[in-house]
Structures are given as structure tokens and as C-alpha cells.
Design a protein around this motif. Structure first.
Motif, PDB file in Angstrom:
ATOM      1  N   PRO A 130       0.838  -1.199   0.000  1.00  9.34           N
ATOM      2  CA  PRO A 130       0.000   0.000   0.000  1.00  9.34           C
ATOM      3  C   PRO A 130       0.877   1.253   0.000  1.00  9.34           C
ATOM      4  CG  PRO A 130      -0.148  -1.159   2.111  1.00  9.34           C
ATOM      5  CD  PRO A 130       0.744  -1.956   1.236  1.00  9.34           C
ATOM      6  N   ASP A 131       0.292   2.378  -0.399  1.00 14.71           N
ATOM      7  CA  ASP A 131       1.064   3.616  -0.464  1.00 14.71           C
ATOM      8  C   ASP A 131       1.399   4.177   0.914  1.00 14.71           C
ATOM      9  OD1 ASP A 131       1.222   3.669  -3.245  1.00 14.71           O
ATOM     10  OD2 ASP A 131      -0.632   4.803  -3.459  1.00 14.71           O
ATOM     11  N   ILE A 132       0.398   4.329   1.761  1.00 11.46           N
ATOM     12  CA  ILE A 132       0.606   4.912   3.088  1.00 11.46           C
ATOM     13  C   ILE A 132      -0.105   4.039   4.123  1.00 11.46           C
ATOM     14  CG2 ILE A 132       0.261   6.946   4.576  1.00 11.46           C
ATOM     15  CD1 ILE A 132       2.008   7.587   2.153  1.00 11.46           C
ATOM     16  N   VAL A 133       0.586   3.756   5.218  1.00 20.28           N
ATOM     17  CA  VAL A 133      -0.009   3.005   6.326  1.00 20.28           C
ATOM     18  C   VAL A 133       0.237   3.786   7.605  1.00 20.28           C
ATOM     19  CG1 VAL A 133       0.048   0.856   7.667  1.00 20.28           C
ATOM     20  CG2 VAL A 133       0.353   0.790   5.182  1.00 20.28           C
ATOM     21  N   ILE A 134      -0.830   4.029   8.366  1.00 20.84           N
ATOM     22  CA  ILE A 134      -0.622   4.523   9.727  1.00 20.84           C
ATOM     23  C   ILE A 134      -0.796   3.307  10.640  1.00 20.84           C
ATOM     24  CG2 ILE A 134      -1.169   6.938   9.276  1.00 20.84           C
ATOM     25  CD1 ILE A 134      -3.885   6.537  10.534  1.00 20.84           C
ATOM     26  N   HIS A 135       0.017   3.299  11.683  1.00 22.70           N
ATOM     27  CA  HIS A 135       0.120   2.082  12.493  1.00 22.70           C
ATOM     28  C   HIS A 135       0.476   2.405  13.934  1.00 22.70           C
ATOM     29  CE1 HIS A 135       4.436   2.703  11.983  1.00 22.70           C
ATOM     30  NE2 HIS A 135       4.256   2.733  10.670  1.00 22.70           N
ATOM     31  N   PHE A 136       0.474   1.371  14.749  1.00 15.57           N
ATOM     32  CA  PHE A 136       0.880   1.452  16.140  1.00 15.57           C
ATOM     33  C   PHE A 136       2.271   2.070  16.186  1.00 15.57           C
ATOM     34  CE2 PHE A 136       1.827  -0.480  20.344  1.00 15.57           C
ATOM     35  CZ  PHE A 136       0.605  -0.292  20.971  1.00 15.57           C
ATOM     36  N   THR A 137       2.543   2.863  17.200  1.00 12.72           N
ATOM     37  CA  THR A 137       3.828   3.548  17.296  1.00 12.72           C
ATOM     38  C   THR A 137       4.982   2.547  17.202  1.00 12.72           C
ATOM     39  OG1 THR A 137       2.801   5.206  18.698  1.00 12.72           O
ATOM     40  CG2 THR A 137       5.210   5.127  18.699  1.00 12.72           C
ATOM     41  N   VAL A 166     -11.299  -1.922  -6.540  1.00 14.48           N
ATOM     42  CA  VAL A 166     -12.101  -2.610  -5.520  1.00 14.48           C
ATOM     43  C   VAL A 166     -11.373  -3.880  -5.066  1.00 14.48           C
ATOM     44  CG1 VAL A 166     -14.258  -3.863  -5.106  1.00 14.48           C
ATOM     45  CG2 VAL A 166     -14.306  -1.649  -6.268  1.00 14.48           C
ATOM     46  N   ARG A 167     -10.843  -4.635  -6.011  1.00 17.23           N
ATOM     47  CA  ARG A 167     -10.079  -5.846  -5.686  1.00 17.23           C
ATOM     48  C   ARG A 167      -8.842  -5.495  -4.843  1.00 17.23           C
ATOM     49  NH1 ARG A 167      -8.693  -7.710 -10.726  1.00 17.23           N
ATOM     50  NH2 ARG A 167     -10.876  -7.955 -11.015  1.00 17.23           N
ATOM     51  N   GLN A 168      -8.142  -4.430  -5.225  1.00 19.36           N
ATOM     52  CA  GLN A 168      -6.960  -3.990  -4.489  1.00 19.36           C
ATOM     53  C   GLN A 168      -7.323  -3.617  -3.048  1.00 19.36           C
ATOM     54  OE1 GLN A 168      -5.378  -0.245  -5.891  1.00 19.36           O
ATOM     55  NE2 GLN A 168      -3.310  -0.757  -5.195  1.00 19.36           N
ATOM     56  N   MET A 169      -8.396  -2.875  -2.864  1.00 16.00           N
ATOM     57  CA  MET A 169      -8.812  -2.467  -1.521  1.00 16.00           C
ATOM     58  C   MET A 169      -9.225  -3.673  -0.669  1.00 16.00           C
ATOM     59  SD  MET A 169      -8.302   0.778  -1.215  1.00 16.00           S
ATOM     60  CE  MET A 169      -6.920   0.626  -2.308  1.00 16.00           C
ATOM     61  N   LYS A 170      -9.863  -4.659  -1.291  1.00 17.05           N
ATOM     62  CA  LYS A 170     -10.219  -5.887  -0.555  1.00 17.05           C
ATOM     63  C   LYS A 170      -8.969  -6.624  -0.102  1.00 17.05           C
ATOM     64  CE  LYS A 170     -14.817  -6.746  -2.374  1.00 17.05           C
ATOM     65  NZ  LYS A 170     -15.673  -7.554  -3.216  1.00 17.05           N
TER      66      LYS A 170
END
Length: 193
Positions: A130-137, A166-170
Motif C-alpha cells: 500500500p502507499d501509506i499506512v498509519i500504524h501502532f507507534t 475494488v479488488r486492491q482495496m479488498k
């Protein structure tokens, strides 16, 4: 004695900061940054290549780019790569100021075959990026939200949610997280479906 109490409070505050997800207000700040950077990247690249407030005509999007350093075989893909690079630089700069330990740009994930745990990997086969992921510190495998940047080619602003998207997001949803994966586009901002 007071100095030790201050040190203990700083350590505790540091521990609390190191072990958490972003709250809703902070997530809103992240999403505002993503929207602003995507819009700025779209405008900046188009202005530089085609002139102020101009874009490539829709009829040219699938043609070969007429530039010296081609990044892809079509204008649509070439522009997408340029705009992603500009947006990533903006996002890195702005989020690093506020949440340096809670986001990753283009991490590559796969699920362990036996435990089904999400892992970071450098293998392309069977992985997702994925392009951007926000996550646990400081823990990119504890995903909070996933965002994918999409830049339209030309003036036409259609629905970015085609079958492939849609397939990518799934597939991204299969990595887990606290919110549905979202598209970020210059026209529609953050869009979850």
C-alpha cells in the motif's frame, strides 16, 4: 527528589507515546495532510509539464510519453509515478513533524503461511505494498489504516473505484486494521467504500 520525579514522568510519558495508535483527531490530521499533499502533487506536476491550470488531454493518456526520461509506457502511468513521488515527499515531510513513528510510506507486507500474522517483507511474490499506512507507534505490522493514492489522467474526473481498485482495496483489508482501506484522490480526498 523533584528531579527524579520529573525524570520518571518523562519516562512514563515517553512510554505512553511509544505504545499507541493515533486517536481520531490525530487520524483526521493525517488524512488532511494526505488530501493536501495529493492535491498539491497533482497540481504541481501538471503545471510543470503542461502549464498553469492545464492537464494532459484525455485522448493522450494511453499514448507513449514524449519526454526524455520515461517512467512508464503510457502518459497515465508516467504521470502517476511522478505525482506519487511528489506526494510521498510532501507526506514524509509533513507527517514526520507530527507523527514520525506512526506512519510508513510504501511498506511491503505478506501474511505468514502458517500463523497468518502480517509481516514486513522484501519479497515481491505474494506481497502487498500500500502507499501509506498509519500504524501502532514504531510497529508497522500493527496496522491502523491503509491509504492508496490515485491520480487521474487528463481532465476527466470519473469514479476511481473500478473493478481493479475494488479488488486492491479488498486485498488491503485482508491485512487488518481499524478502518477500511481508503483511496486518496485530488478530486475526492479520502474515500472509503
Amino acid at each position: 527528589m523533584l528531579e527524579k520525579a520529573v525524570q520518571a514522568a518523562e519516562i512514563l510519558q515517553g512510554f505512553i507515546h511509544v505504545t499507541r495508535f493515533l486517536d481520531e483527531a490525530q487520524k483526521g490530521v493525517v488524512e488532511d495532510v494526505l488530501k493536501e499533499c495529493v492535491q498539491a502533487a497533482n497540481r504541481e506536476v501538471d503545471d510543470e509539464l503542461f502549464g498553469k491550470d492545464r492537464s494532459l488531454p484525455d485522448s493522450e493518456c494511453e499514448k507513449e510519453p514524449t519526454v526524455k526520461d520515461k517512467l512508464a509506457p503510457s502518459w497515465a502511468r508516467h504521470l502517476g509515478k511522478l505525482k506519487h513521488a511528489v506526494a510521498f515527499a510532501c507526506i514524509q515531510r509533513r507527517l514526520a513533524e507530527k507523527f514520525p513513528n506512526n506512519f510508513t510510506v510504501e511498506p511491503r507486507y505478506r501474511k505468514d503461511e502458517f500463523t497468518r500474522d502480517v509481516m514486513l517483507t522484501d519479497r515481491r511474490a505474494g506481497s502487498l505494498r500500500p502507499d501509506i499506512v498509519i500504524h501502532f507507534t514504531r510497529n508497522a505490522t500493527r496496522i491502523q489504516c491503509i491509504y492508496d493514492l490515485k491520480f487521474p489522467c487528463g481532465y476527466e474526473v470519473g469514479n476511481p473505484w473500478n473493478t481493479d481498485v475494488v479488488r486492491q482495496m479488498k486485498s488491503y483489508a485482508g491485512l487488518g486494521g481499524q478502518c477500511k482501506p481508503a483511496l486518496v484522490t485530488p478530486q475526492f480526498g479520502v474515500d472509503r467504500r
